[in-house]
Design a protein around this motif. Structure first.
Motif, PDB file in Angstrom:
ATOM      1  N   ARG A  38      47.798 102.116  38.289  1.00 29.02           N
ATOM      2  CA  ARG A  38      47.978 102.477  39.705  1.00 29.02           C
ATOM      3  C   ARG A  38      47.428 101.412  40.677  1.00 29.02           C
ATOM      4  NH1 ARG A  38      45.991 108.858  39.191  1.00 29.02           N
ATOM      5  NH2 ARG A  38      43.944 107.901  39.219  1.00 29.02           N
ATOM      6  N   VAL A  39      47.334 100.139  40.221  1.00 29.64           N
ATOM      7  CA  VAL A  39      46.663  99.118  41.033  1.00 29.64           C
ATOM      8  C   VAL A  39      47.647  98.146  41.699  1.00 29.64           C
ATOM      9  CG1 VAL A  39      45.111  97.120  40.900  1.00 29.64           C
ATOM     10  CG2 VAL A  39      44.488  99.267  39.790  1.00 29.64           C
ATOM     11  N   TYR A  40      48.587  97.644  40.922  1.00 30.25           N
ATOM     12  CA  TYR A  40      49.505  96.630  41.443  1.00 30.25           C
ATOM     13  C   TYR A  40      50.875  97.241  41.761  1.00 30.25           C
ATOM     14  CZ  TYR A  40      46.055  93.127  40.113  1.00 30.25           C
ATOM     15  OH  TYR A  40      44.908  92.380  40.014  1.00 30.25           O
ATOM     16  N   THR A  41      51.536  96.658  42.760  1.00 28.64           N
ATOM     17  CA  THR A  41      52.860  97.141  43.160  1.00 28.64           C
ATOM     18  C   THR A  41      53.939  96.287  42.489  1.00 28.64           C
ATOM     19  OG1 THR A  41      53.004  95.636  45.027  1.00 28.64           O
ATOM     20  CG2 THR A  41      51.938  97.766  45.434  1.00 28.64           C
ATOM     21  N   GLN A  42      55.177  96.667  42.735  1.00 28.47           N
ATOM     22  CA  GLN A  42      56.283  95.961  42.090  1.00 28.47           C
ATOM     23  C   GLN A  42      56.331  94.473  42.468  1.00 28.47           C
ATOM     24  OE1 GLN A  42      59.976  98.068  42.187  1.00 28.47           O
ATOM     25  NE2 GLN A  42      61.154  96.324  41.495  1.00 28.47           N
ATOM     26  N   SER A  43      55.970  94.140  43.723  1.00 26.58           N
ATOM     27  CA  SER A  43      56.047  92.719  44.093  1.00 26.58           C
ATOM     28  C   SER A  43      54.958  91.906  43.387  1.00 26.58           C
ATOM     29  CB  SER A  43      56.012  92.521  45.608  1.00 26.58           C
ATOM     30  OG  SER A  43      54.804  92.988  46.127  1.00 26.58           O
ATOM     31  N   HIS A  44      53.815  92.514  43.119  1.00 27.77           N
ATOM     32  CA  HIS A  44      52.806  91.815  42.315  1.00 27.77           C
ATOM     33  C   HIS A  44      53.380  91.492  40.939  1.00 27.77           C
ATOM     34  CE1 HIS A  44      49.730  93.998  44.977  1.00 27.77           C
ATOM     35  NE2 HIS A  44      49.529  92.717  45.189  1.00 27.77           N
ATOM     36  N   ILE A  45      54.065  92.468  40.396  1.00 29.89           N
ATOM     37  CA  ILE A  45      54.618  92.325  39.043  1.00 29.89           C
ATOM     38  C   ILE A  45      55.751  91.288  39.048  1.00 29.89           C
ATOM     39  CG2 ILE A  45      55.858  93.602  37.232  1.00 29.89           C
ATOM     40  CD1 ILE A  45      52.813  94.187  37.470  1.00 29.89           C
ATOM     41  N   ASP A  46      56.559  91.271  40.100  1.00 32.66           N
ATOM     42  CA  ASP A  46      57.608  90.250  40.213  1.00 32.66           C
ATOM     43  C   ASP A  46      56.988  88.854  40.205  1.00 32.66           C
ATOM     44  OD1 ASP A  46      59.713  92.057  40.328  1.00 32.66           O
ATOM     45  OD2 ASP A  46      59.689  92.185  42.519  1.00 32.66           O
ATOM     46  N   TYR A  47      55.875  88.728  40.924  1.00 36.42           N
ATOM     47  CA  TYR A  47      55.159  87.447  40.993  1.00 36.42           C
ATOM     48  C   TYR A  47      54.684  87.028  39.595  1.00 36.42           C
ATOM     49  CZ  TYR A  47      51.230  84.271  41.997  1.00 36.42           C
ATOM     50  OH  TYR A  47      50.350  83.212  42.007  1.00 36.42           O
ATOM     51  N   VAL A  48      54.121  87.959  38.853  1.00 36.05           N
ATOM     52  CA  VAL A  48      53.622  87.661  37.501  1.00 36.05           C
ATOM     53  C   VAL A  48      54.766  87.143  36.633  1.00 36.05           C
ATOM     54  CG1 VAL A  48      52.683  88.693  35.373  1.00 36.05           C
ATOM     55  CG2 VAL A  48      51.695  89.285  37.599  1.00 36.05           C
TER      56      VAL A  48
END
Ligand SMILES: *Cc1c(COP(=O)(O)O)cnc(C)c1O
Length: 456
Positions: A410-420
């Motif tokens: 519940r910490v990172y959002t989808q855009s964080h994940i896209d960045y990764v």
């Protein structure tokens, strides 16, 4: 397919501190190329672990205020005990400050020289506590689990034939217990099927060997059972969890995983004599049996988190968000353990960096590059973590060379994940230029936490 959105709104935020590539070159060198030695403020997206890094809910924070800090018999303990008991139906529930404290107590009582603990795959702290108690750990993962690119529903299963054979070979009297890790953290976060748990439990019964579950990610495992195993489609996660624990004589748990707590754990079992010994050791090492190294407020947060983690909207989002990274990596053929597991993506560093041999630590090198490229912190699960030396000082490599990118709950959002995903793909595109490492400092147990490296 409709987008699966985060089943929560954000009420409190924490800033991310951005660094440049040039700064990261220095940061990584100053940390001796070991992600555990990098300061959190220097990390942009922290996927080192999903342990203790969850965002707590507003209900959990409310529970924190309600926490009863009485030394003995606190209300919070009874709420905690009731919740754990409703899921596991175990008779004796012993709170500890985290998973490895449960392991330390369990294995120092049951272990010792000449003893063997059998598992699908022991987690690093579990194996270390077994070895610290003088015993040996034996991993008997099913064949499918050893092939990173093979798609199979339950790659965390224990090899049942090998289990029975090993019991006969080592002798029943030398096996204090069998412990199955759900989901299999060191083996890619892969789930174990209910059928496998039931069958392993029956084998243990046949030989009167206690059967335990390392239950850190029980809810994620139960969600996979619901999705993938016939007969569980219409059951709730709570019902599936109850059945899973019904096959076990005991369990260890880190509440820092599937209980959304920042600290905590427990040990549960049905054997009264064993429970008494565990409680006595608990009093010496952790605290009185109704708090076991935790504050009352922590027990509250765990009790609430254990219920929230079994909500299906959450689990659906959770499992999909991991799968989503896998889908992105597939677009350019980045090798990772397939299918994606419950809490993390495990890059296959052996296939990613085939030119780096195991004794030059391809997983550690890949971790370094992900950090340099985008400030993403992951962890090696390979020869640095599980490698050994033979009598001549030659490296005995781990079966797999992985980089785990664990996603905090519940910490990172989808855009964080896209960045990764973008960072991984950038590193993948220049993979031929990446070099291995050598170790310049290490400790005999759990060396990965403190080891120092130099780039070759
Ligand atoms: C995290 C973990 C542990 C140890 O728990 P801690 O709370 O970190 O001490 C044990 N087993 C597994 C499978 C884990 O993931």
């Amino acid at each position: 397919m409709q987008t699966i959105i985060e089943p929560f709104k954000i009420k409190s935020v924490e800033p991310i501190h951005f660094t440049t590539k040039d700064q990261r070159v220095n940061i990584l060198r100053d940390a001796f190329y070991n992600p555990f030695l990098i300061k959190a403020k220097d990390v942009i997206i922290d996927l080192l672990t999903d342990s203790g890094t969850s965002a707590m809910s507003s209900e959990q924070w409310a529970g924190i205020m309600r926490g009863d800090e009485s030394y003995a018999g606190s209300n919070s303990f009874f709420r905690f005990e009731e919740t754990v008991s409703s899921i596991t139906h175990m008779k004796y529930i012993i709170p500890t400050h985290q998973g490895r404290a449960s392991e330390k107590i369990l294995f120092s009582i049951t272990g010792g020289k000449g003893k063997y603990f059998i598992s699908n795959t022991l987690f690093d702290t579990t194996r270390a506590n077994i070895e610290f108690a003088g015993a040996e750990g034996i991993d008997l993962l099913c064949e499918e689990g050893k092939q990173p690119s093979l798609i199979s529903p339950f790659k965390g299963n224990i090899d049942l034939i090998a289990l029975e054979k090993t019991i006969q070979e080592k002798g029943v009297e030398n096996i204090p217990l069998v412990i199955i890790t759900v989901t299999n953290n060191s083996g890619g976060g892969q789930p174990v099927s209910m059928a496998n748990i039931k069958a392993a439990s029956l084998i243990c019964k046949k030989y009167s060997i206690p059967f335990f579950i390392d239950a850190c990610r029980f809810a994620e495992n139960c969600y996979f059972i619901k999705q993938r195993e016939k007969g569980f489609e219409n059951k709730t996660i709570f019902e599936i969890a109850q059945e899973l624990f019904s096959y076990a004589d005991g369990c260890t748990m880190s509440a820092k995983k599937d209980a959304f707590a920042n600290i905590g754990g427990f040990l549960a079992m049905n054997d009264e004599a064993l429970a008494m010994k565990c409680r006595n050791l608990l009093i010496i090492t952790e605290g009185f049996p109704t708090y076991g190294g935790l504050a009352g407020r922590d027990l509250e947060a765990i009790a609430i988190g254990l219920k929230e983690v079994m909500e299906e909207d959450y689990l659906k989002y959770r499992i999909r968000s991991i799968e989503y990274i896998g889908d992105k990596l597939d677009t350019v053929g980045v090798p990772y353990i397939k299918p994606t597991g419950g809490h993390a993506v495990y890059l296959d560093a052996k296939a990613f960096l085939p030119h780096i041999p195991a004794n030059e630590y391809p997983g550690q090198a890949l971790c370094g590059e992900l950090f340099l490229e985008g400030g993403v912190r992951g962890v090696e699960i390979g020869t640095v973590m599980f490698g050994k030396y033979d009598a001549d000082g030659k490296t005995i490599s781990a079966p797999m060379e992985l980089v785990r990118l664990a996603i905090p709950r519940r910490v990172y959002t989808q855009s964080h994940i896209d960045y990764v995903a973008e960072v991984i793909i950038k590193v993948f595109k220049r993979r031929e230029t990446i070099k291995g490492y050598k170790i310049v400092y290490e400790t005999p147990l759990l060396r990965h936490f403190t080891a120092r490296f130099e780039q070759l």
